[in-house]
Design a protein around this motif. Structure first.
Motif, PDB file in Angstrom:
ATOM      1  N   THR A  29      70.033  62.172  16.836  1.00  8.03           N
ATOM      2  CA  THR A  29      70.102  62.797  18.163  1.00  8.03           C
ATOM      3  C   THR A  29      71.109  63.938  18.163  1.00  8.03           C
ATOM      4  O   THR A  29      70.841  65.027  18.699  1.00  8.03           O
ATOM      5  N   HIS A  32      69.649  66.960  16.522  1.00  9.87           N
ATOM      6  CA  HIS A  32      68.725  67.652  17.430  1.00  9.87           C
ATOM      7  C   HIS A  32      69.483  68.678  18.278  1.00  9.87           C
ATOM      8  O   HIS A  32      69.065  69.837  18.409  1.00  9.87           O
ATOM      9  N   ASP A 190      74.011  59.455  26.491  1.00 11.37           N
ATOM     10  CA  ASP A 190      73.980  58.663  25.250  1.00 11.37           C
ATOM     11  C   ASP A 190      73.473  57.242  25.492  1.00 11.37           C
ATOM     12  O   ASP A 190      73.143  56.535  24.543  1.00 11.37           O
ATOM     13  N   THR A 193      70.199  56.466  23.753  1.00  7.44           N
ATOM     14  CA  THR A 193      70.386  56.404  22.299  1.00  7.44           C
ATOM     15  C   THR A 193      71.052  55.089  21.909  1.00  7.44           C
ATOM     16  O   THR A 193      70.630  54.411  20.961  1.00  7.44           O
ATOM     17  N   ILE A 312      64.406  60.230  20.080  1.00  9.91           N
ATOM     18  CA  ILE A 312      65.214  61.278  20.727  1.00  9.91           C
ATOM     19  C   ILE A 312      64.558  61.659  22.045  1.00  9.91           C
ATOM     20  O   ILE A 312      63.477  62.244  22.070  1.00  9.91           O
TER      21      ILE A 312
END
Length: 469
Positions: A29, A32, A190, A193, A312
């Motif tokens: 992530t 990215h 977050d 994730t 993601i």
């Protein structure tokens, strides 16, 4: 910026995260967003790309009792609890701060959930997303609630961390004299994730839960309310956020809007607003609603979307430029790559917003907010839910030189907060200490260049202004 340097920068950042034990989902992530930075992405949302958003109000929605009870029975609760309250001089989890009757935020949250479990005969698991700085203190404080943990689910999971990047070349910053300052949290976006990386999302789904309610631990108005759960279940939406009408104190904050290009709802934060559009950002008639950061998501929809996107979610980038050591402006500028969890609203087709009462949005960001919360503006019922006593919350402005830090604030209100139930505004300039049972009525402004004391039992009203010496 040479692309070769950036490739090396990303490699070094990945290695650094792996050495620190950061989860691979979080590393991917981060990569990215690193690539977005390389390509000059700023995350800005220009005014001419959006239009105002209107929405229904919870007060006007019919939610049958059985629908509400069924929905809360399928809900899990997550509190964001990574903050230290450093802006108020704290070095521990902000949620440990005493709020009422010797109870902290954590105490009240735990008791709210325990009461709801009993009321609805629901499992209602509660979990905290902690940072590595708040974990130990939080878990120690929650140990007294032996029935709080639900079998098969943890009481906490940890948010990830990522390296700060030098603004000059996107290389991971090094700061040997204080290595902790080389790292930053990735923002509360977050959470998705972390839920995936820890396997918690899959565990919740396998355990039969359907909905997740997420909110900030410093917002005691964010009760996992069965009526809101019922509205969300009835809506069939994959994702929703509770909104409130913006007030003058929200002028500088973010707001909801609709993107012209695809009709999706977006959440524009202040950091994503170009300077040229600051006037539009502050226009409360144009952009009427802001986020409470109380959000709901359908677990199946979240799992499916993350699977389809390789883990993601692709939240909009927030590029936060700071100094490596925030307390030392001689240190180099760094970029902190952040995302906001509410921004996920634009990822989901059919996502919704709903206007709720201001009683569901009682955040404590400053000691001004803390004074209101400790006062009689709110009653704390047997269900540990805050009940707002009047129609409006008074505007509070305490002199930052004397009240900004919790320790200084407590010294000046040694016998509790004044009564603010009949106050419209309360502004304090200078060093004032307040005795027991002081009452504020209407608009009151105190100013003094020398230390003053307001004796216990004093009624401060609009006609009485003290200590202008």
């Amino acid at each position: 910026m040479a692309s070769k340097g950036n490739v090396r920068g990303l490699e070094l950042a990945r290695e650094k995260m792996r050495r620190a034990g950061v989860d691979e989902v979080a590393i991917d992530t981060f990569a990215h967003y690193y690539r977005l930075l390389e390509h000059g992405e700023t995350g800005m949302i220009a005014e001419d790309t959006i239009e105002p958003l209107d929405m229904e109000a919870l007060a006007d929605v019919d939610v049958p009792d059985d629908v509400a009870a069924e929905a809360i029975g399928k809900t899990a609760v997550i509190k964001l609890n990574g903050g230290l309250g450093t802006s108020m001089g704290m070095e521990r989890a902000k949620s440990l701060l005493c709020v009422r009757r010797g109870l902290s935020f954590l105490d009240i949250i735990a008791r709210q959930v325990l009461h709801l479990r009993q009321q609805y005969d629901a499992t209602l698991p509660l979990m905290f997303m902690n940072s590595f700085r708040t974990s130990a203190d939080t878990m120690e404080a929650l140990a007294r609630y032996e029935d709080l943990a639900v079998d098969g689910l943890p009481l906490e999971f940890l948010q990830n961390k990522e390296p700060k990047l030098l603004a000059a070349d996107l290389m991971p910053a090094a700061y040997p004299k204080a290595p902790d300052l080389e790292w930053c949290p990735p923002g509360h976006g977050d959470i998705y994730t972390a839920l995936r990386g820890t396997g918690l999302l899959a565990r919740l789904k396998d355990a039969g839960y359907r909905y997740v309610f997420v909110s900030n631990s410093d917002n005691l108005g964010a009760v996992p309310d069965a009526r809101v759960a019922g509205w969300f279940a009835q809506s069939g939406a994959p994702f929703a956020i509770e909104a409130v009408r913006r007030t003058p104190s929200d002028r500088k904050g973010g707001h909801f809007a609709r993107r012209k290009s695809d009709g999706r709802i977006v959440l524009r934060e202040t950091a994503q607003t170009p300077d040229a559009d600051r006037e539009a950002l502050a226009d409360l008639e144009r952009h009427k609603y802001c986020s409470t950061n109380n959000l709901w998501f359908d677990i199946e929809a979240m799992v499916g979307t993350l699977d389809a996107r390789g883990g993601i979610l692709g939240l909009p980038l927030i590029k936060n430029v700071k100094h490596l050591d925030p307390a030392d402006k001689a240190t180099p500028e760094v970029i902190q790559v952040e995302t906001a969890m509410g921004a996920a609203i634009e990822v989901f087709e059919g996502a919704r917003t709903i206007e709720v009462g201001r009683d569901r949005f009682v955040p404590v960001k400053t000691t001004d907010d803390l004074l209101v919360l400790r006062s009689d503006v709110y009653d704390l019922g047997k269900d540990f839910v805050l009940d707002q006593a009047g129609d409006d919350v008074p505007y509070i402005s305490l002199d930052g030189d004397f009240y900004k830090l919790v320790g200084d604030f407590d010294k000046r209100f040694p016998e509790g907060a004044p009564s603010l139930r009949e106050a419209d505004s309360f502004k304090v300039e200078g060093d004032w200490t307040f005795g027991r049972g002081v009452k504020v009525v209407g608009d009151v402004a105190l100013a003094s260049k020398s230390a003053q004391r307001v004796e216990g039992g004093t009624v401060l009203d609009e006609q009485e202004r003290l200590g202008h010496a």
